[in-house]
Design a protein around this motif. Structure first.
Motif, short mmCIF file in Angstrom:
data_model
loop_
_atom_site.label_atom_id
_atom_site.label_comp_id
_atom_site.label_asym_id
_atom_site.label_seq_id
_atom_site.Cartn_x
_atom_site.Cartn_y
_atom_site.Cartn_z
N TRP A 73 22.05 -16.83 7.28
CA TRP A 73 22.63 -15.53 6.94
C TRP A 73 21.49 -14.59 6.61
O TRP A 73 20.47 -15.00 6.04
N GLU A 74 21.66 -13.32 6.93
CA GLU A 74 20.56 -12.36 6.82
C GLU A 74 21.03 -11.05 6.21
O GLU A 74 22.16 -10.61 6.44
N ALA A 75 20.14 -10.41 5.45
CA ALA A 75 20.38 -9.06 4.91
C ALA A 75 19.15 -8.22 5.23
O ALA A 75 18.02 -8.71 5.17
N ARG A 76 19.39 -6.95 5.55
CA ARG A 76 18.30 -6.02 5.83
C ARG A 76 18.53 -4.74 5.04
O ARG A 76 19.66 -4.28 4.94
N LYS A 77 17.44 -4.19 4.51
CA LYS A 77 17.54 -2.93 3.77
C LYS A 77 16.30 -2.10 4.05
O LYS A 77 15.18 -2.61 4.00
N ILE A 78 16.50 -0.82 4.32
CA ILE A 78 15.39 0.10 4.52
C ILE A 78 15.15 0.85 3.21
O ILE A 78 16.09 1.36 2.60
N ILE A 79 13.88 0.89 2.79
CA ILE A 79 13.50 1.60 1.58
C ILE A 79 12.56 2.73 2.01
O ILE A 79 11.51 2.48 2.61
N ASP A 80 12.94 3.95 1.68
CA ASP A 80 12.21 5.14 2.10
C ASP A 80 11.52 5.76 0.88
O ASP A 80 12.18 6.12 -0.09
N PHE A 81 10.20 5.86 0.93
CA PHE A 81 9.42 6.42 -0.17
C PHE A 81 8.92 7.83 0.12
O PHE A 81 8.14 8.37 -0.66
N ARG A 82 9.32 8.44 1.21
CA ARG A 82 8.77 9.74 1.57
C ARG A 82 9.09 10.82 0.54
O ARG A 82 8.33 11.76 0.38
N SER A 91 0.84 -1.19 0.00
CA SER A 91 0.00 0.00 0.00
C SER A 91 0.88 1.24 0.00
O SER A 91 1.94 1.27 0.63
N THR A 92 0.44 2.28 -0.68
CA THR A 92 1.20 3.53 -0.70
C THR A 92 1.16 4.24 0.65
O THR A 92 1.88 5.21 0.86
N GLU A 93 0.32 3.75 1.57
CA GLU A 93 0.32 4.30 2.93
C GLU A 93 1.63 4.01 3.65
O GLU A 93 2.00 4.71 4.59
N ASN A 94 2.34 2.96 3.23
CA ASN A 94 3.63 2.60 3.82
C ASN A 94 4.70 3.48 3.18
O ASN A 94 5.07 3.28 2.04
N LEU A 95 5.22 4.42 3.94
CA LEU A 95 6.18 5.38 3.40
C LEU A 95 7.63 4.95 3.62
O LEU A 95 8.53 5.51 3.00
N ALA A 96 7.86 3.99 4.49
CA ALA A 96 9.20 3.42 4.68
C ALA A 96 9.02 1.98 5.15
O ALA A 96 8.22 1.71 6.04
N VAL A 97 9.75 1.08 4.51
CA VAL A 97 9.68 -0.34 4.86
C VAL A 97 11.08 -0.90 5.02
O VAL A 97 12.05 -0.33 4.52
N GLU A 98 11.16 -2.01 5.73
CA GLU A 98 12.41 -2.75 5.84
C GLU A 98 12.22 -4.08 5.12
O GLU A 98 11.24 -4.79 5.37
N VAL A 99 13.14 -4.41 4.23
CA VAL A 99 13.12 -5.69 3.53
C VAL A 99 14.18 -6.57 4.16
O VAL A 99 15.34 -6.17 4.30
#
Length: 170
Positions: free
Chosen positions: A152-161, A123-131
């Motif tokens: 093993w793990e990877a994390r990335k924050i995606i900011d749509f603001r 949803s476009t209501e989510n302005l920042a997510v962590e993958v």
């Protein structure tokens, strides 16, 4: 003279032990290489994330399990906001979506890599997510961590603001 021989034997034994041990331990590096995002409409956003798993060790590593999840970061969820206000240091972000990756019969040789692209719509209501991407040699799901042999793990924050999806209806 005997002390010198004992010292040489001890150093050689330690070197052999480290050499043998290093060859048997799997060593992977997982990262997100590329992220693409497109507004489908004013309510939905398509996202593609490419996970790259590199074998940086000396032995082949078979993968049996992969999992990815999308966590909501902003706007803050009510429960997270309560924790944030109490100055807790570790926040458990609410999961929006999660699914398994089919990694059966994949073996990554030393100095080689494997990529997996993951597509999802939020949803476009989510302005920042962590993958989050997790790969394992284990034969279980992500909730059964006692049975994981290596993970093993990877994390990335995606900011749509800065790139909101605008309404096309005026």
């Amino acid at each position: 003279m005997i002390l010198a021989v004992i010292t040489i034997i001890a150093i050689a034994s330690a070197g052999l032990w480290f050499y043998i041990r290093g060859d048997k331990d799997p060593m992977l590096f997982i990262d997100t290489e590329k992220t693409d995002s497109y507004c489908l409409n004013d309510r939905s956003r398509f996202i593609r994330v490419e996970f790259i798993v590199r074998n940086i060790g000396n032995v082949p590593v078979p993968l049996n399990l992969g999992y990815f999840k999308i966590n909501k970061i902003f706007p803050l969820h009510g429960e997270v906001e309560r924790f944030y206000g109490k100055r807790k240091f570790r926040v458990q972000w609410p999961e929006i979506y999660g699914d398994r990756l089919n990694l059966s019969n994949i073996k990554i040789m030393p100095n080689e890599a494997h990529s997996e692209a993951v597509d999802f719509v939020i949803s476009t209501e989510n302005l920042a997510v962590e993958v989050v991407g997790i790969v394992s040699q284990g034969d279980t799901n992500e909730n059964d961590t006692d049975k994981l042999t290596e993970a093993w793990e990877a994390r990335k924050i995606i900011d749509f603001r800065d790139s909101p999806c605008e309404s096309s209806h005026s």
